[in-house]
Scaffold this motif. Structure first.
Motif, PDB file in Angstrom:
ATOM      1  N   ILE A 195       0.824  -1.204   0.000  1.00 19.02           N
ATOM      2  CA  ILE A 195       0.000   0.000   0.000  1.00 19.02           C
ATOM      3  C   ILE A 195       0.862   1.261   0.000  1.00 19.02           C
ATOM      4  O   ILE A 195       0.578   2.226  -0.723  1.00 19.02           O
ATOM      5  CB  ILE A 195      -0.956   0.004   1.210  1.00 19.02           C
ATOM      6  CG1 ILE A 195      -1.836  -1.251   1.198  1.00 19.02           C
ATOM      7  CG2 ILE A 195      -1.817   1.256   1.199  1.00 19.02           C
ATOM      8  CD1 ILE A 195      -2.637  -1.416  -0.064  1.00 19.02           C
ATOM      9  N   LEU A 223      -6.655   5.802   2.381  1.00 19.73           N
ATOM     10  CA  LEU A 223      -7.556   4.684   2.106  1.00 19.73           C
ATOM     11  C   LEU A 223      -9.000   5.084   2.386  1.00 19.73           C
ATOM     12  O   LEU A 223      -9.340   5.545   3.477  1.00 19.73           O
ATOM     13  CB  LEU A 223      -7.179   3.481   2.974  1.00 19.73           C
ATOM     14  CG  LEU A 223      -5.723   2.981   2.841  1.00 19.73           C
ATOM     15  CD1 LEU A 223      -5.525   1.732   3.673  1.00 19.73           C
ATOM     16  CD2 LEU A 223      -5.366   2.717   1.390  1.00 19.73           C
ATOM     17  N   VAL A 232     -11.519  -0.561   2.810  1.00 16.28           N
ATOM     18  CA  VAL A 232     -10.626  -1.711   2.998  1.00 16.28           C
ATOM     19  C   VAL A 232     -11.468  -2.957   3.225  1.00 16.28           C
ATOM     20  O   VAL A 232     -12.415  -2.949   4.029  1.00 16.28           O
ATOM     21  CB  VAL A 232      -9.690  -1.505   4.218  1.00 16.28           C
ATOM     22  CG1 VAL A 232      -8.795  -2.723   4.401  1.00 16.28           C
ATOM     23  CG2 VAL A 232      -8.851  -0.242   4.061  1.00 16.28           C
ATOM     24  N   VAL A 291      -8.351  -2.607  -1.577  1.00 15.11           N
ATOM     25  CA  VAL A 291      -8.393  -1.347  -0.842  1.00 15.11           C
ATOM     26  C   VAL A 291      -8.597  -0.222  -1.865  1.00 15.11           C
ATOM     27  O   VAL A 291      -8.133  -0.322  -3.005  1.00 15.11           O
ATOM     28  CB  VAL A 291      -7.110  -1.102  -0.024  1.00 15.11           C
ATOM     29  CG1 VAL A 291      -6.947  -2.136   1.054  1.00 15.11           C
ATOM     30  CG2 VAL A 291      -5.887  -1.065  -0.929  1.00 15.11           C
ATOM     31  N   ILE A 344      -7.768   3.583  -2.755  1.00 10.17           N
ATOM     32  CA  ILE A 344      -6.890   4.720  -2.475  1.00 10.17           C
ATOM     33  C   ILE A 344      -7.425   5.924  -3.241  1.00 10.17           C
ATOM     34  O   ILE A 344      -7.635   5.850  -4.455  1.00 10.17           O
ATOM     35  CB  ILE A 344      -5.438   4.429  -2.891  1.00 10.17           C
ATOM     36  CG1 ILE A 344      -4.920   3.184  -2.166  1.00 10.17           C
ATOM     37  CG2 ILE A 344      -4.550   5.632  -2.599  1.00 10.17           C
ATOM     38  CD1 ILE A 344      -3.525   2.771  -2.590  1.00 10.17           C
TER      39      ILE A 344
END
Length: 337
Positions: free
Chosen positions: A221, A254, A257, A262, A264
């Motif tokens: 991430i 984020l 989730v 996820v 972004i």
């Protein structure tokens, strides 16, 4: 020898002057009417020319009025310039109509007074007639008044992306009684101004390009956020993009989730109307750079992401004829890949 000559000359002059006064007295009413009409025409001409001069100065000064420093920025923000021209010309048209109506009404009252008409009775009758017309044509009056307020308050303008009731699209014309909006299907909607209770304007002052990227849940991430940030900063430095960006891009973090993916979020503050083009350029660059970095975008179905925190409250449901976005789920924003 001179005295006999002076006396006839003086008599002739006195006679001509007396005849002139008699003429004025005899034709006092028509002369007064002509003078009133001439003064009204001249006054209307002067006032309308003044309005036109002001309109021309504002239109030619669009660059300064839009707080743009160079020509490239003006080209990069055509909707703002178009909106300024449209609003200014509409205001000029409204002003010209008001000037004409006011001067004509005052001149008519003065002319009737010259003919000895009882103005009190006329005004009372006119008030009754006006009240009857207003009651019978109250929708038209409402349309016109609402249109005037919309123009003066700059609620929308030509080229704006708006949502008005069930219609969402681009404004093509703003009139005193009718506003024209063309949707994504090419349908031109004619909306009475009196029926407009709420306007959602996506092109007012500034806009924001929002990209929600769905990354696989097992991806790095932090690396993904770094790639997204660096890519966005590179894109906004491009000459044709830089003039349309107001602030540096920012990765908000984020937004969603779960076990598989996820979301972004990347945001860029832009000049109004430029957010869609900048979003398309960003998507291309982000897809390429994320693939090169070995970061896999999620292949699962798009996830609906609610607005939260600094984003503000959830938006109103979009309609099927949304000009740009299409029909995402009600009250949600679609995932953008």
């Amino acid at each position: 020898m001179d005295e006999p000559v002076e006396e006839p000359v003086t008599e002739v002059a006195n006679t001509m002057w007396q005849e002139f006064l008699n003429f004025l007295q005899t034709y006092q009413v028509p002369i007064s009417v002509v003078i009133i009409i001439v003064v009204a025409v001249v006054l209307r001409f002067v006032l309308i020319k003044s309005v036109q001069k002001v309109v021309t100065q504002i239109v030619t000064g669009a660059k300064k009025s839009q707080n743009v420093d160079d020509t490239q920025a003006i080209i990069g923000s055509p909707l703002l310039a178009a909106r300024l021209v449209q609003r200014t010309r509409t205001l000029g048209s409204v002003s010209n109509n008001l000037i004409t109506i006011t001067i004509s009404a005052v001149a008519l009252v003065m002319i009737l007074g010259q003919f000895g008409v009882n103005l009190t009775a006329v005004l009372a009758s006119a008030g009754i007639v006006a009240a009857g017309l207003a009651f019978g044509a109250q929708n038209i009056v409402k349309d016109v008044l609402n249109g005037i307020f919309m123009v003066f308050e700059d609620q929308l303008g030509v080229g704006d992306e708006v949502e008005i009731g069930e219609v969402s699209g681009r404004v093509e014309a703003v009139g005193i009684r009718i506003t024209q909006v063309r949707d994504v299907h090419g349908t031109l909607w004619f909306i009475r101004n009196g029926e407009i209770a709420r306007v959602g304007n996506r092109s007012h002052d500034w806009s924001r390009a929002i990209l929600d990227l769905a990354v696989a849940g097992d991806a790095d991430i932090e690396l993904a956020k770094e790639v997204i940030q660096s890519t966005a900063e590179t894109v906004v430095r491009q000459p044709r993009i830089a003039a349309r960006v107001l602030e540096q891009p920012a990765v908000w973090g984020l937004e969603y989730v779960n076990g598989d993916q996820v979301i972004i979020r990347l945001v860029v503050k832009t000049r109004s109307g430029s957010q869609w083009e900048i979003s398309r350029v960003l998507r291309e660059a982000l897809k390429l750079n994320l693939d090169q970095a070995g970061i896999t975008l999620s292949s699962t179905a798009p996830v609906a992401v609610s607005f939260s925190g600094v984003d503000g409250p959830p938006p109103t449901p979009r309609k099927p004829n949304d000009y740009r976005q299409g029909p995402p789920k009600s009250g949600r924003r679609r995932n953008t890949q």
